[in-house]
Design a protein around this motif. Structure first.
Motif, short mmCIF file in Angstrom:
data_model
loop_
_atom_site.label_atom_id
_atom_site.label_comp_id
_atom_site.label_asym_id
_atom_site.label_seq_id
_atom_site.Cartn_x
_atom_site.Cartn_y
_atom_site.Cartn_z
N GLY A 168 0.85 -1.27 -0.22
CA GLY A 168 0.14 0.04 -0.09
C GLY A 168 0.76 1.31 -0.07
O GLY A 168 0.24 2.42 0.32
N LEU A 169 1.99 1.27 -0.51
CA LEU A 169 3.00 2.36 -0.37
C LEU A 169 3.01 3.22 -1.64
O LEU A 169 3.15 4.49 -1.51
CB LEU A 169 4.34 1.89 -0.05
CG LEU A 169 4.35 1.00 1.63
CD1 LEU A 169 5.81 0.61 1.68
CD2 LEU A 169 3.86 1.81 2.63
N THR A 170 2.82 2.47 -2.76
CA THR A 170 2.90 3.36 -4.17
C THR A 170 1.43 3.01 -4.75
O THR A 170 0.89 1.98 -4.29
CB THR A 170 4.01 2.68 -4.79
OG1 THR A 170 3.71 1.54 -5.17
CG2 THR A 170 5.14 2.98 -4.00
N GLU A 171 1.36 3.74 -5.74
CA GLU A 171 0.11 3.43 -6.55
C GLU A 171 0.58 3.69 -8.05
O GLU A 171 1.24 4.55 -8.46
CB GLU A 171 -1.13 4.14 -6.13
CG GLU A 171 -0.68 5.73 -6.15
CD GLU A 171 -2.14 6.64 -5.46
OE1 GLU A 171 -3.18 6.37 -6.13
OE2 GLU A 171 -2.06 7.09 -4.18
N SER A 172 -0.07 3.01 -8.86
CA SER A 172 0.33 3.16 -10.23
C SER A 172 -0.52 4.18 -10.96
O SER A 172 -1.91 3.82 -10.65
CB SER A 172 0.06 1.60 -10.99
OG SER A 172 1.05 0.88 -10.56
N LEU A 173 -0.21 5.01 -11.82
CA LEU A 173 -0.79 5.92 -12.65
C LEU A 173 -1.08 5.64 -14.09
O LEU A 173 -0.39 4.55 -14.26
CB LEU A 173 -0.48 7.27 -12.41
CG LEU A 173 -0.16 7.62 -11.06
CD1 LEU A 173 0.51 8.97 -10.77
CD2 LEU A 173 -1.54 7.76 -10.21
N ALA A 174 -1.82 6.09 -14.83
CA ALA A 174 -1.76 5.95 -16.14
C ALA A 174 -0.57 6.05 -16.77
O ALA A 174 -0.29 5.09 -17.51
CB ALA A 174 -2.91 7.01 -16.76
N ILE A 175 0.35 6.79 -16.34
CA ILE A 175 1.66 6.73 -16.91
C ILE A 175 2.55 7.12 -15.48
O ILE A 175 2.44 8.14 -14.49
CB ILE A 175 2.15 8.07 -17.37
CG1 ILE A 175 1.54 7.65 -19.01
CG2 ILE A 175 3.53 8.18 -17.96
CD1 ILE A 175 1.71 9.02 -20.01
#
Length: 263
Positions: A168-175
């Motif tokens: 839960g430390l990062t999140e993926s974005l569209a880029i």
């Protein structure tokens, strides 16, 4: 099991509940929960089928344009058997809730201990904090660019980022990526509070629209679905890189929020 954006959108909408793959052996099993760009997709059945037994209804349920289109898609690797995989939408990714949960000091210590274990088990030495820091400094930057700055191969870098995402430390974005609120709290505990650009309010652009459309929208300062709703479909269609498929997926995503294109 890799799934195309159109398949994922269909599973979430309930119009797709089958997938067909050529595998040398089953790559998933009943009960597998796949975490995808649209949420959790559950595997409800896995069975080997003869290509000759496929029917138009199978194609429709798999989101194919026709039975011929489905068979054409399965033409490659003809030496491998065809597997019919039952699917259903399992809801939002539980990591979304985790990312928004800010840990207290005791929980942060537990998280850091887990990161220490990842570092100790790594063949390249400690990497967790370095990776968190570079993402924190460079939100929405492509993974190959981040990997190059660290002198790492992109696939290995992305694999490690997924380990941080599991926590839960990062999140993926569209880029690219960004730290979650949880990730910021953990890094601030380690390094001290850091001044960051304000987080954009609103719903991020869906990853399923693709990188060209995302880049085109960013170029006109459109970063959220709420911002998209201020544009007409025709005006967005005029942007290089924003095609009909991206427009349809934006419209579907906005519809879930009660939004739509401007008129």
């Amino acid at each position: 099991m890799m799934m195309r954006p159109a398949e994922l959108e269909g599973v979430r909408a309930g119009t797709v509940d089958l997938a067909f793959r050529r595998w040398d052996r089953p790559r998933v099993k009943v009960g597998t929960r796949l975490r995808t760009a649209v949420g959790v997709v559950e595997v409800t059945s896995v069975e080997e089928v003869a290509l000759s037994r496929l029917r138009a209804e199978d194609a429709r349920r798999a989101g194919a344009a026709s039975l011929t289109a489905l068979k054409d898609a399965l033409a490659a690797r003809a030496d491998r058997p065809v597997f019919r995989v039952g699917l259903r939408y399992g809801g939002t990714d539980p990591r979304e809730t985790l990312r928004a949960t800010v840990p207290d000091t005791t929980e942060i210590r537990t998280i850091l201990a887990g990161l220490d274990r990842l570092d100790a088990a790594s063949a390249i030495g400690p990497w967790t904090r370095t990776t968190l820091r570079i993402i924190d400094r460079n939100p929405e930057v492509r993974a190959p660019d981040l990997a190059a700055e660290l002198g790492r191969e992109t696939p290995d870098f992305k694999k490690d980022v997924r380990k941080l995402k599991e926590r839960g430390l990062t999140e993926s974005l569209a880029i690219g990526y960004r730290l979650s609120l949880r990730g910021e709290a953990v890094l601030d505990h380690e390094d001290g509070p850091r001044e960051r650009a304000p987080r954009r309010t609103g719903t991020p652009l869906p990853r399923t629209i693709g990188a060209p459309a995302t880049r085109a929208l960013r170029a006109v300062d459109v970063h959220t679905l709420e911002a998209v709703s201020g544009w007409t479909r025709a005006d967005l269609a005029a942007l290089h890189g924003v095609g009909p498929i991206a427009l349809d997926r934006l419209e579907a995503a906005m519809g879930e929020l009660g939004l739509g294109y401007a008129t």
